[in-house]
Design a protein around this motif. Sequence first.
Motif, PDB file in Angstrom:
ATOM      1  N   GLY A 112     -13.349   6.622  10.220  1.00 44.61           N
ATOM      2  CA  GLY A 112     -14.347   5.828   9.521  1.00 44.61           C
ATOM      3  C   GLY A 112     -14.779   6.472   8.221  1.00 44.61           C
ATOM      4  N   ALA A 113     -15.979   6.146   7.772  1.00 52.54           N
ATOM      5  CA  ALA A 113     -16.451   6.572   6.458  1.00 52.54           C
ATOM      6  C   ALA A 113     -16.525   8.089   6.331  1.00 52.54           C
ATOM      7  CB  ALA A 113     -17.816   5.948   6.176  1.00 52.54           C
ATOM      8  N   ALA A 114     -17.150   8.758   7.307  1.00 53.13           N
ATOM      9  CA  ALA A 114     -17.297  10.210   7.235  1.00 53.13           C
ATOM     10  C   ALA A 114     -15.952  10.899   7.346  1.00 53.13           C
ATOM     11  CB  ALA A 114     -18.235  10.695   8.342  1.00 53.13           C
ATOM     12  N   ALA A 115     -15.153  10.462   8.317  1.00 50.64           N
ATOM     13  CA  ALA A 115     -13.850  11.082   8.549  1.00 50.64           C
ATOM     14  C   ALA A 115     -12.937  10.925   7.342  1.00 50.64           C
ATOM     15  CB  ALA A 115     -13.201  10.460   9.790  1.00 50.64           C
ATOM     16  N   SER A 116     -12.878   9.733   6.785  1.00 44.49           N
ATOM     17  CA  SER A 116     -11.993   9.477   5.652  1.00 44.49           C
ATOM     18  C   SER A 116     -12.393  10.287   4.432  1.00 44.49           C
ATOM     19  CB  SER A 116     -11.981   7.985   5.318  1.00 44.49           C
ATOM     20  OG  SER A 116     -11.444   7.233   6.390  1.00 44.49           O
ATOM     21  N   ALA A 117     -13.708  10.429   4.204  1.00 41.51           N
ATOM     22  CA  ALA A 117     -14.178  11.206   3.061  1.00 41.51           C
ATOM     23  C   ALA A 117     -13.783  12.668   3.207  1.00 41.51           C
ATOM     24  CB  ALA A 117     -15.693  11.081   2.925  1.00 41.51           C
ATOM     25  N   ALA A 118     -13.985  13.217   4.400  1.00 40.30           N
ATOM     26  CA  ALA A 118     -13.641  14.623   4.620  1.00 40.30           C
ATOM     27  C   ALA A 118     -12.138  14.842   4.538  1.00 40.30           C
ATOM     28  CB  ALA A 118     -14.177  15.080   5.974  1.00 40.30           C
ATOM     29  N   ALA A 119     -11.358  13.974   5.195  1.00 42.11           N
ATOM     30  CA  ALA A 119      -9.907  14.144   5.244  1.00 42.11           C
ATOM     31  C   ALA A 119      -9.283  14.034   3.857  1.00 42.11           C
ATOM     32  CB  ALA A 119      -9.298  13.112   6.181  1.00 42.11           C
ATOM     33  N   SER A 120      -9.688  13.030   3.093  1.00 45.13           N
ATOM     34  CA  SER A 120      -9.058  12.797   1.788  1.00 45.13           C
ATOM     35  C   SER A 120      -9.345  13.938   0.818  1.00 45.13           C
ATOM     36  CB  SER A 120      -9.528  11.462   1.208  1.00 45.13           C
ATOM     37  OG  SER A 120     -10.929  11.457   0.987  1.00 45.13           O
ATOM     38  N   ARG A 121     -10.568  14.470   0.851  1.00 48.46           N
ATOM     39  CA  ARG A 121     -10.893  15.561  -0.072  1.00 48.46           C
ATOM     40  C   ARG A 121     -10.181  16.860   0.304  1.00 48.46           C
ATOM     41  NH1 ARG A 121     -14.171  11.780  -0.857  1.00 48.46           N
ATOM     42  NH2 ARG A 121     -15.374  11.552  -2.763  1.00 48.46           N
ATOM     43  N   CYS A 122     -10.045  17.117   1.581  1.00 47.53           N
ATOM     44  CA  CYS A 122      -9.324  18.321   1.986  1.00 47.53           C
ATOM     45  C   CYS A 122      -7.834  18.194   1.668  1.00 47.53           C
ATOM     46  CB  CYS A 122      -9.531  18.572   3.483  1.00 47.53           C
ATOM     47  SG  CYS A 122     -11.205  19.145   3.889  1.00 47.53           S
ATOM     48  N   ARG A 123      -7.295  17.010   1.826  1.00 44.37           N
ATOM     49  CA  ARG A 123      -5.884  16.813   1.491  1.00 44.37           C
ATOM     50  C   ARG A 123      -5.664  16.940  -0.017  1.00 44.37           C
ATOM     51  NH1 ARG A 123      -1.164  18.287   2.237  1.00 44.37           N
ATOM     52  NH2 ARG A 123       0.428  16.862   1.412  1.00 44.37           N
ATOM     53  N   SER A 124      -6.598  16.425  -0.812  1.00 41.73           N
ATOM     54  CA  SER A 124      -6.481  16.534  -2.269  1.00 41.73           C
ATOM     55  C   SER A 124      -6.497  17.986  -2.727  1.00 41.73           C
ATOM     56  CB  SER A 124      -7.621  15.760  -2.947  1.00 41.73           C
ATOM     57  OG  SER A 124      -7.503  14.379  -2.708  1.00 41.73           O
ATOM     58  N   ALA A 125      -7.105  18.849  -1.913  1.00 44.75           N
ATOM     59  CA  ALA A 125      -7.147  20.281  -2.230  1.00 44.75           C
ATOM     60  C   ALA A 125      -5.886  21.002  -1.758  1.00 44.75           C
ATOM     61  CB  ALA A 125      -8.380  20.913  -1.596  1.00 44.75           C
ATOM     62  N   GLY A 126      -4.943  20.253  -1.187  1.00 40.59           N
ATOM     63  CA  GLY A 126      -3.687  20.841  -0.763  1.00 40.59           C
ATOM     64  C   GLY A 126      -3.639  21.281   0.679  1.00 40.59           C
ATOM     65  N   TRP A 127      -4.687  20.963   1.447  1.00 39.65           N
ATOM     66  CA  TRP A 127      -4.714  21.363   2.852  1.00 39.65           C
ATOM     67  C   TRP A 127      -3.836  20.445   3.701  1.00 39.65           C
ATOM     68  CZ3 TRP A 127      -9.885  23.404   5.234  1.00 39.65           C
ATOM     69  CH2 TRP A 127     -10.311  24.520   4.506  1.00 39.65           C
ATOM     70  N   GLU A 128      -3.347  20.999   4.806  1.00 37.63           N
ATOM     71  CA  GLU A 128      -2.651  20.201   5.809  1.00 37.63           C
ATOM     72  C   GLU A 128      -3.708  19.563   6.711  1.00 37.63           C
ATOM     73  OE1 GLU A 128       0.617  19.504   6.068  1.00 37.63           O
ATOM     74  OE2 GLU A 128       0.816  20.559   4.137  1.00 37.63           O
ATOM     75  N   VAL A 129      -3.687  18.230   6.769  1.00 32.97           N
ATOM     76  CA  VAL A 129      -4.770  17.490   7.413  1.00 32.97           C
ATOM     77  C   VAL A 129      -4.208  16.552   8.473  1.00 32.97           C
ATOM     78  CG1 VAL A 129      -6.690  15.888   7.049  1.00 32.97           C
ATOM     79  CG2 VAL A 129      -6.114  17.578   5.282  1.00 32.97           C
ATOM     80  N   ALA A 130      -4.901  16.464   9.605  1.00 34.21           N
ATOM     81  CA  ALA A 130      -4.584  15.485  10.649  1.00 34.21           C
ATOM     82  C   ALA A 130      -5.825  14.661  10.947  1.00 34.21           C
ATOM     83  CB  ALA A 130      -4.113  16.181  11.922  1.00 34.21           C
ATOM     84  N   VAL A 131      -5.630  13.362  11.183  1.00 27.46           N
ATOM     85  CA  VAL A 131      -6.724  12.506  11.627  1.00 27.46           C
ATOM     86  C   VAL A 131      -6.337  11.872  12.962  1.00 27.46           C
ATOM     87  CG1 VAL A 131      -7.605  12.014   9.317  1.00 27.46           C
ATOM     88  CG2 VAL A 131      -5.887  10.517  10.319  1.00 27.46           C
ATOM     89  N   ILE A 132      -7.336  11.697  13.823  1.00 26.37           N
ATOM     90  CA  ILE A 132      -7.101  11.177  15.172  1.00 26.37           C
ATOM     91  C   ILE A 132      -8.101  10.071  15.450  1.00 26.37           C
ATOM     92  CG2 ILE A 132      -6.900  11.768  17.608  1.00 26.37           C
ATOM     93  CD1 ILE A 132      -6.851  14.752  16.707  1.00 26.37           C
TER      94      ILE A 132
END
Length: 450
Positions: free
Chosen positions: A13-33
């Motif tokens: 949702g809103a919180a998860a997507s905001a956190a995931a997208s910003r961490c991925r933009s920083a080059g991190w390996e990200v998983a969402v569930i």
Amino acid sequence: MTRKFDIVVLGTGAAASAAASRCRSAGWEVAVIDSRPFGGTCALRGCDPKKVLVGAAEALDWARRMNGKGIRAEEIRIDWQELMRFKRSFTEPVPKNREEEFAKAGIATFHARARFVGPSSVQVNDEVLEGRYVVIAAGQKPADLKIPGAEHLTTSEQFLELDELPKRILFVGGGYIAFEFAHLAVRAGAQVTIAHRGPSPLPRFDPDLVDQVVKNSAELGVDVQLGTEVMGVEESSGKLIVRASASDQKRTFEADMVVHAAGRIPEIDDMNLDAAGVAWDSHGVKVNEFLQSISNPAVYAAGDAAASGGPPLTPVASYEGIIVAANVLKGNSQKPNYGGIPTVVFAIPPLAAVGLSESEAREHGLKFKVKKEMTSNWYSSRRIAEKYSGYKVLVEEGTDRILGAHLLGSEAEEVINLFAVAMRSGMRARDLKHALYAYPTRGSDVPYML
């Protein structure tokens, strides 16, 4: 099999997507569930589809108010099935689009219910995902009312998917969900009852304006039963019998559908948080001022799943997701500011609030002036034949600081944003009063409220 990530995010949702997208933009390996279709409550099961339905009721209400004033509204009605098809044109594309957005960004996606198996490890189907950090942003679900016959209750999520509207609907609870859906359902032709156990509904809003909402609801045909606690629901001969208690007297109501509108809780109780050493309670994951778990530094929480002190609103969830991302990427440095956040009940007309109520301001020991008025005789209400409108604004003596604003009426959901921006930016009441507004608009009423 174990897979390693920099950050594992529970929710889409809103919180998860905001956190995931910003961490991925920083080059991190990200998983969402997410065990549900991707997109979260607001986009799929809450505010967005609700507002589509409310929009139809607003159009109907406007036409009916203006009947005999240049509009002939006798034949206007809500076609529920057609309205639902329109609503689904917004919600049905969301899961596929959201998943494609994650994939395009290089974020790994998993469809399952996540359970912790270690301080920063979660089990997903046959795999274990291990992150340097885990973000819990799983949203909310309807609270367990712990009454006999709870299995007969229809959730707000199910209400938003109804192919047909039942003739008789009873809402359990007197909060946002009850009044928003009741104002829609009664205009769509249903017989509606709201059973609220407290002495006044909508407890987060100004009681004087809430009284106006209740009066308006009654005139629409909504039977608002206050001080009425639902004790149980049973099915009999194809109908539902609701047993309730009011002033120590037993009461019964008949309905074709009983809707759970009595509160929501964080959807975290089955995540095995104890296995990760994550402290939590019925309000959510216990977090510090940086939205980090107070008991497990590898875990953060945002949105409705966090016991952060912020209101359970979509903009707050997105805001907290951004703060979590900043804190995991650069170390704990950002703290949420919950001042001046507006909230709205999308009844018709809407009821909006930002800041402190009168009672809260007094509890804080503040000295303030109150300006209030019912405004159905103002031009902005008269031109649309609006019977119920009003405001209350609290301004601190000496500092001229706006402490709170409370609005009822058409476009209150927009005008409240002016007060919110003023409060969050440090504007004084005189600054807002002397601004120049387009006229005639609802915004141009603001100077008269200060």
